[in-house]
Design an enzyme around this catalytic site. Structure first.
Site, short mmCIF file in Angstrom:
data_model
loop_
_atom_site.label_atom_id
_atom_site.label_comp_id
_atom_site.label_asym_id
_atom_site.label_seq_id
_atom_site.Cartn_x
_atom_site.Cartn_y
_atom_site.Cartn_z
N ASP A 108 6.15 6.54 3.93
CA ASP A 108 6.91 5.62 4.78
C ASP A 108 6.75 4.17 4.33
O ASP A 108 5.79 3.81 3.65
CB ASP A 108 6.42 5.71 6.24
CG ASP A 108 6.86 6.99 6.93
OD1 ASP A 108 7.37 7.89 6.24
OD2 ASP A 108 6.67 7.08 8.16
N ASP A 109 7.72 3.35 4.76
CA ASP A 109 7.66 1.88 4.74
C ASP A 109 7.92 1.25 3.38
O ASP A 109 7.85 0.03 3.25
CB ASP A 109 6.32 1.35 5.26
CG ASP A 109 6.10 1.67 6.73
OD1 ASP A 109 7.04 2.19 7.36
OD2 ASP A 109 5.00 1.40 7.24
N HIS A 136 14.37 5.09 7.21
CA HIS A 136 13.28 4.69 8.12
C HIS A 136 13.66 3.43 8.89
O HIS A 136 12.77 2.69 9.34
CB HIS A 136 12.00 4.47 7.31
CG HIS A 136 10.74 4.50 8.12
ND1 HIS A 136 10.52 5.39 9.16
CD2 HIS A 136 9.63 3.73 8.06
CE1 HIS A 136 9.33 5.18 9.67
NE2 HIS A 136 8.76 4.17 9.04
N HIS A 158 12.21 -1.54 10.77
CA HIS A 158 11.05 -0.89 11.40
C HIS A 158 10.91 -1.25 12.88
O HIS A 158 9.80 -1.43 13.39
CB HIS A 158 9.77 -1.23 10.65
CG HIS A 158 8.70 -0.17 10.77
ND1 HIS A 158 7.84 -0.10 11.84
CD2 HIS A 158 8.36 0.85 9.95
CE1 HIS A 158 7.01 0.91 11.67
NE2 HIS A 158 7.32 1.52 10.53
N HIS A 196 1.78 6.33 3.43
CA HIS A 196 2.53 5.08 3.29
C HIS A 196 2.34 4.55 1.88
O HIS A 196 1.20 4.22 1.50
CB HIS A 196 2.04 4.04 4.31
CG HIS A 196 2.20 4.48 5.74
ND1 HIS A 196 1.32 5.37 6.34
CD2 HIS A 196 3.14 4.16 6.67
CE1 HIS A 196 1.72 5.57 7.59
NE2 HIS A 196 2.81 4.86 7.81
#
Length: 475
Positions: free
Chosen positions: A298-299, A349, A353, A440
């Protein structure tokens, strides 16, 4: 004489103690500052003359993720650095005020500050910052900030310099913004006439920025609408509002030409048929006997860590799914292409965020669909899977999706422990066929953990595949 000597000794000792009390916090603060700076990374973006600073800090009671630009011209950096410092200070002050409440609720405050870049021409950019924080209350703080600047000249462009300010101009802008609010299902019941009137009477147009086809006014939460509306962006079509801009800027930015070129452009909302796409990628039927798992990140993407992760995955002949932020896709499009071309899956995603369960319908739609539109431009297709930030979702959020929403079965806590060995231990504990592993790729220690995880999976007879394959298997 001996007595006086002893008095001097005592006084000297007291002075040393006082010096220690005064300078120890300074030393500790300097050490803390050094540790904080160690979390900062500066990488080159896809935009000439703009580098990106990424700072991610996790503490027991708060999580902070900040992205902001760095320019060669120091004058451009000063104002933006001051803005970032002010927004961060507001958040940290609130955390300090609510520390007891955070501890009691075992809650972690969250702060995200990121920005979008809108390139015009001749090194002229609009930078639109979004600051979102949620500490202990039910409602978070949402603020927006606009900077327009000329990188080549090393100077800022003020909104009041762009606009041909007059009563007629203000009336036209007011009527245009009002019409957009009235026509918007997200805002038509949430705006306030008196607040809009106050804004148009007092504004210096600092919330104005230009895109190739629109004048955009970005408002803070509660500025002209109720809190449920979040931070609205109101776009006025450029071809209808060129008359409100100063002629010199219309000529310099070649806005008339650009408006004509983009007049008929429409966003591509095409969504791939998920069933067909999954079957094409899956190949042979996926069974539990194959011992497959899905490694997910993620991210990102992150220019260094994601690249290293790709090298490791290629070495062990495994695939992964990268749930990317739209703002990061915009910064590193070539890296996104590399991830896709190596056969890994790209997931959505959101753009910035944001916690989707706490924002308006319009904001949810923008957070999701803007990523797919960007991916369409970069790799020729939208995301095939989606992951909500913080895992925060519900039936209403899911109604905005056209692809599967994917959570995880193994949380490695890589953001918290920053320990490759601990991350590996979490994988070992939860490993089973069909597991979905959350990591991540913005953390260097996660890539170090991947060097341990991949050979371990190999030893145990496992392979990592795209998460769509695991979803198919788990049906």
């Amino acid at each position: 004489m001996q007595f006086i000597h002893k008095v001097y000794m005592v006084l000297a000792l007291l002075v040393l103690i006082l010096i220690g009390l005064v300078f120890t916090p300074v030393v500790m603060n300097q050490e803390k500052s050094r540790q904080l700076k160690a979390t900062e990374e500066v990488t080159q973006s896809a935009y000439p003359g703009i580098d990106i600073v990424t700072e991610v800090v996790e503490e027991q009671d708060y999580y902070k993720a900040i992205h902001y630009p760095v320019f060669k011209q120091e004058r451009l950096n000063i104002e933006i650095n001051n803005y970032v410092a002010e927004e961060t200070a507001v958040f940290l002050d609130e955390v300090n005020d609510q520390r007891d409440v955070l501890k009691e609720r075992d809650w972690q405050a969250v702060f995200h500050l990121t920005f979008d870049i809108h390139a015009l021409n001749d090194g002229v950019y609009a930078l639109v910052f979004s600051s979102d924080s949620l500490v202990a209350g039910a409602n978070g703080r949402q603020m927006a900030k606009v900077f327009m600047l000329d990188v080549e000249e090393g100077d800022y462009i003020l909104g009041e310099a762009l606009v041909k300010d007059s009563q007629d101009t203000r009336k036209a802008i007011y009527e245009g913004v009002l019409a957009e609010l009235e026509a918007s299902p997200a805002y038509k019941d949430l705006y306030f006439h008196d607040m809009l009137e106050e804004w148009i009477e007092t504004t210096n147009f600092s919330n104005l920025y230009l895109k190739e086809d629109a004048l955009v006014f970005t408002f803070d939460k509660y500025e002209i609408t109720a809190g449920a509306a979040g931070s609205p962006d109101i776009e006025l079509p450029l071809e209808s509002f060129l008359h409100v801009l100063n002629p010199s800027w219309v000529s310099r930015l070649q806005l008339e030409t650009e408006a004509m070129e983009t007049e008929n452009a429409e966003p591509d909302d095409t969504v791939i048929n998920q069933d067909d796409d999954a079957s094409e990628k899956a190949g042979d039927a996926v069974t539990a006997e194959r011992h497959v798992v899905a490694l997910t990140f993620d991210d990102g993407p992150h220019p260094e860590n994601t690249s290293k992760a790709l090298q490791l995955l290629e070495k062990y002949q495994m695939k992964a799914t990268f749930f990317m932020l739209g703002s990061r896709i915009d910064f590193y499009p070539d890296l996104v292409k590399e991830v896709f071309n190596q056969g890994h899956e790209i997931g959505n995603h959101t753009w910035n965020h944001k916690q989707l369960t706490k924002i308006t319908d319009k904001a949810i739609q923008e957070e999701i669909h803007s990523v797919d539109q960007k991916l369409q431009d970069v790799i020729g297709q939208p995301a095939t899977v989606f992951r909500p930030p913080y895992g925060a979702t519900n039936a209403h959020v899911e109604s905005f999706l056209n692809v599967p929403s994917v959570l995880w079965t193994i949380d490695t806590l890589d953001w918290k422990t920053k320990s490759p060995e601990s991350i590996l231990a979490e994988v070992k504990t939860g490993l089973k066929p069909g597991a979905i592993v959350l990591m991540h790729d913005i953390h260097e220690t996660t890539v170090e953990a991947l060097e341990l995880i991949l050979p371990y999976l190999k030893e145990q007879g496992y392979t990592s595949v795209q998460v769509s394959e695991v979803l198919e298997m788990n049906k």
